[in-house]
Design a protein around this motif. Structure first.
Motif, PDB file in Angstrom:
ATOM      1  N   LEU A 455      -0.195  -3.665   3.563  1.00  0.00           N
ATOM      2  CA  LEU A 455      -0.168  -2.511   2.648  1.00  0.00           C
ATOM      3  C   LEU A 455       0.498  -1.316   3.309  1.00  0.00           C
ATOM      4  CD1 LEU A 455      -1.014  -1.005   0.073  1.00  0.00           C
ATOM      5  CD2 LEU A 455      -3.248  -0.613   1.139  1.00  0.00           C
ATOM      6  N   LYS A 456       0.158  -1.037   4.555  1.00  0.00           N
ATOM      7  CA  LYS A 456       0.752   0.106   5.259  1.00  0.00           C
ATOM      8  C   LYS A 456       2.270  -0.044   5.348  1.00  0.00           C
ATOM      9  CE  LYS A 456       0.319   2.762   9.560  1.00  0.00           C
ATOM     10  NZ  LYS A 456       1.692   2.703  10.066  1.00  0.00           N
ATOM     11  N   ALA A 457       2.726  -1.244   5.736  1.00  0.00           N
ATOM     12  CA  ALA A 457       4.169  -1.469   5.843  1.00  0.00           C
ATOM     13  C   ALA A 457       4.849  -1.351   4.484  1.00  0.00           C
ATOM     14  CB  ALA A 457       4.439  -2.850   6.444  1.00  0.00           C
ATOM     15  N   PHE A 458       4.220  -1.847   3.441  1.00  0.00           N
ATOM     16  CA  PHE A 458       4.785  -1.791   2.088  1.00  0.00           C
ATOM     17  C   PHE A 458       4.961  -0.346   1.634  1.00  0.00           C
ATOM     18  CE2 PHE A 458       5.987  -3.907  -1.725  1.00  0.00           C
ATOM     19  CZ  PHE A 458       5.527  -3.154  -2.794  1.00  0.00           C
ATOM     20  N   LEU A 459       3.956   0.495   1.911  1.00  0.00           N
ATOM     21  CA  LEU A 459       4.049   1.907   1.518  1.00  0.00           C
ATOM     22  C   LEU A 459       5.066   2.652   2.383  1.00  0.00           C
ATOM     23  CD1 LEU A 459       0.266   2.728   0.954  1.00  0.00           C
ATOM     24  CD2 LEU A 459       2.003   2.280  -0.790  1.00  0.00           C
ATOM     25  N   GLU A 460       5.116   2.310   3.680  1.00  0.00           N
ATOM     26  CA  GLU A 460       6.077   2.969   4.572  1.00  0.00           C
ATOM     27  C   GLU A 460       7.512   2.664   4.176  1.00  0.00           C
ATOM     28  OE1 GLU A 460       3.672   3.307   8.813  1.00  0.00           O
ATOM     29  OE2 GLU A 460       4.959   1.570   8.422  1.00  0.00           O
ATOM     30  N   SER A 464       9.741  -1.469  -0.959  1.00  0.00           N
ATOM     31  CA  SER A 464      10.890  -2.381  -0.907  1.00  0.00           C
ATOM     32  C   SER A 464      10.429  -3.742  -0.389  1.00  0.00           C
ATOM     33  CB  SER A 464      11.979  -1.824   0.010  1.00  0.00           C
ATOM     34  OG  SER A 464      12.949  -2.808   0.298  1.00  0.00           O
ATOM     35  N   TRP A 465      10.594  -4.771  -1.207  1.00  0.00           N
ATOM     36  CA  TRP A 465      10.204  -6.115  -0.798  1.00  0.00           C
ATOM     37  C   TRP A 465      11.050  -6.585   0.384  1.00  0.00           C
ATOM     38  CZ3 TRP A 465       5.833  -7.696  -2.947  1.00  0.00           C
ATOM     39  CH2 TRP A 465       5.472  -7.203  -4.199  1.00  0.00           C
ATOM     40  N   THR A 478       5.453 -14.816   0.608  1.00  0.00           N
ATOM     41  CA  THR A 478       4.179 -14.512   1.278  1.00  0.00           C
ATOM     42  C   THR A 478       3.805 -13.058   1.073  1.00  0.00           C
ATOM     43  OG1 THR A 478       4.670 -16.185   2.948  1.00  0.00           O
ATOM     44  CG2 THR A 478       2.979 -14.570   3.495  1.00  0.00           C
ATOM     45  N   LEU A 479       4.799 -12.182   1.171  1.00  0.00           N
ATOM     46  CA  LEU A 479       4.551 -10.759   0.942  1.00  0.00           C
ATOM     47  C   LEU A 479       4.058 -10.519  -0.481  1.00  0.00           C
ATOM     48  CD1 LEU A 479       4.683  -7.788   1.777  1.00  0.00           C
ATOM     49  CD2 LEU A 479       7.112  -7.811   1.135  1.00  0.00           C
ATOM     50  N   ARG A 480       4.696 -11.135  -1.442  1.00  0.00           N
ATOM     51  CA  ARG A 480       4.276 -10.948  -2.836  1.00  0.00           C
ATOM     52  C   ARG A 480       2.839 -11.437  -3.058  1.00  0.00           C
ATOM     53  NH1 ARG A 480       8.318  -9.425  -6.210  1.00  0.00           N
ATOM     54  NH2 ARG A 480      10.458  -9.659  -5.446  1.00  0.00           N
ATOM     55  N   TYR A 481       2.484 -12.536  -2.396  1.00  0.00           N
ATOM     56  CA  TYR A 481       1.109 -13.025  -2.518  1.00  0.00           C
ATOM     57  C   TYR A 481       0.123 -11.995  -1.968  1.00  0.00           C
ATOM     58  CZ  TYR A 481      -3.190 -15.454  -1.379  1.00  0.00           C
ATOM     59  OH  TYR A 481      -4.522 -15.778  -1.264  1.00  0.00           O
TER      60      TYR A 481
END
Length: 516
Positions: A455-460, A464-465, A478-481
């Motif tokens: 979650l932290k990396a996704f928000l940072e 962006s996938w 895996t990220l989407r899961y």
């Protein structure tokens, strides 16, 4: 210009490391690369200059050199000022394997100096005895009278209006009555979106031609361009050649301005590190600011910016351009990958933010897949500098969560989020964080998973996938899961701006995501 002639130029001290059989290669352009993939800005037939900070190993060097060779680059010049020591052997081997000549630029010689010698050398080669106009343009540059004198000389030789604009539409220099602000904004948009230059743009007062003049990073958002009155493509060959020569000479003047700015900004990084460390006293910070020309009683604007996907080099160049119209002193520096700026506060921070938004909107079309986020705050005095920098950084983080590719957010505009919640008692902040992210924390504890880190990396990475999966070394599925699982546990939709703000703040309260 021949590669061998460049290597033999007195005073440069260039050392050829590989490619001794390629000295007769000719080039007509020099390009300073600050991007890991600069190929979209290369036409083939140029010399590329780059530092070595982001070529630390064989894999990176082979990939970079392979791209340059495929793009038709004539030679690579490597500068070691950022890393110290000689050019690494893996870079030499990578160039040798693809047949790309490699030379070393000594620490004592700046890329700006190499660029200057190339531009003047090319101009001298074009200056046949009958071409007095060429010699007069070169004399305007070497005379040291500056950009305005060069543009005035160019306009006189071309018998046409000439203006130099930035990618934001800012008028830098010109001859005669300049285009209106609206016209300049239109020309900047056409320049940023043009697939090829020169480009002729029609107008009520007749056509003008846009020619690329200079860019520190190779990216158009950090560029200057020349506007010449008339359709250059229809001019006589000699006159057209003169216009094409004027543009790189303007680039030479830009390199001198950039070098002066680089020297001015040498004080930025140590000052910012002192501010961020919280070890300095208010007296010491006040003394530092006074020595750098900040008025004793002035409040200080703190700015934090990031171009995701562009790297700190591009971010700093773009911030310097966005603040070019701000009265000095302005200090821009990059600390641990984050770019900041400090400058005396105007009467109204909101008006400054509005002006920055106009400039940001102007360059947005050229950002491509990158995203620009800018946060602003105001420190009432030296003692409040650290808090001001932190607030600007929080505002930038929230700006990155907003829709669109470019956002400017001032600290007082997020009072209902970060600043207001900061005033709430610690136990209530903790309760908010636990309520939002408690299920995720419990799931990680029970299953040994990494949902919080994901979650932290996704928000940072602004949702962006591609960038998040790359940063975490995960397959995008895996990220989407994982993101889907977080949504189920929290009841928040990470595609919604408001929900992402909630999750970010909850992370600040429970995991110290840059909150303190």
């Amino acid at each position: 210009m021949r590669l061998g002639a460049l290597l033999d130029t007195p005073g440069l001290g260039l050392t050829l490391l590989t490619g001794a059989d390629s000295l007769e290669r000719e080039f007509e352009r020099v390009f300073q690369a600050t991007l890991q993939d600069p190929t979209r800005y290369l036409n083939g037939g140029e010399i590329v200059l780059c530092g070595l900070r982001w070529l630390p190993g064989p894999t990176e060097a082979e990939e970079f050199v392979g791209m340059l060779a495929a793009a038709g680059v004539i030679a690579l010049g490597a500068g070691t000022a950022e890393v110290g020591g000689p050019v690494p052997g893996h870079l030499v081997q990578a160039c040798r394997s693809v047949g790309l000549p490699l030379f070393e630029v000594p620490v004592s010689v700046s890329f700006a100096t190499v660029t200057e010698r190339v531009i003047l050398g090319l101009a001298a080669e074009r200056s046949a005895p009958a071409h007095d106009s060429h010699r007069r343009l070169v004399a305007a540059v070497t005379g040291g009278e500056g950009l305005s004198a060069l543009v005035a000389a160019g306009a006189a030789e071309l018998d046409a209006g000439c203006w130099v604009l930035s990618a934001t539409g800012r008028l830098i220099a010109g001859s005669g009555s300049p285009p209106s602000a609206a016209r300049r904004a239109t020309l900047a948009r056409r320049f940023l979106r043009a697939e090829r230059l020169p480009l002729t743009v029609p107008g009520d007062d007749g056509p003008v031609t846009l020619l690329a003049a200079a860019s520190r990073s190779g990216h158009r958002v950090a560029s200057w361009f020349l506007v010449a009155g008339g359709d250059v493509g229809r001019w006589a060959p000699e006159r057209r050649e003169l216009a094409l020569e004027l543009a790189p000479l303007i680039g030479l003047e830009r390199s001198r301005v950039d070098e002066a700015k680089r020297i001015e900004n040498r004080a930025a990084e140590p000052l910012l590190r002192l501010v961020l460390s919280a070890d300095a006293s208010a007296v010491e910070l006040s003394s530092r600011l006074a020595a750098l020309g900040f008025p004793a009683s002035a409040q200080v604007v703190t700015l934090s910016a990031e171009v995701s996907g562009g790297g700190p080099g591009l971010t700093q160049v773009l911030v310097e351009e966005l603040l070019a119209a701000v009265p000095p002193p302005t200090l821009v520096g990059t600390v641990d990958g984050d770019t900041y700026a400090l400058f005396p506060a105007p009467d109204r921070l909101g008006r400054l933010a509005d002006g920055l938004r106009e400039s940001v909107r102007a360059v947005e079309p050229a950002l491509g897949a990158a995203r620009l986020s800018v946060g602003l705050s105001r420190a009432p005095d030296a003692a409040g500098l650290r808090a001001g920098v932190q607030e600007a950084r929080h505002a930038r983080t929230l700006a990155a969560l907003a829709p669109g590719r470019a956002t400017v957010l001032a600290g007082d505009e997020v009072a209902s989020h970060v600043l207001l919640l900061a005033a709430v008692p610690a136990d209530l902040r903790s309760s908010f964080g636990e309520k939002v992210l408690g299920p995720v924390l419990a799931y990680d504890a029970a299953h040994g998973s990494e949902l919080m880190a994901t979650l932290k990396a996704f928000l940072e990475h602004s949702g962006s996938w591609t960038q998040t999966s790359g940063a975490l070394h995960l397959h995008v599925n895996t990220l989407r899961y994982r993101i889907s699982r977080i949504s189920e546990l929290t009841g928040r939709d990470l595609g919604r701006f408001a929900d992402r703000v909630d999750l970010y703040l909850a992370g600040c309260f429970t995991q110290d995501w840059g909150w303190s």
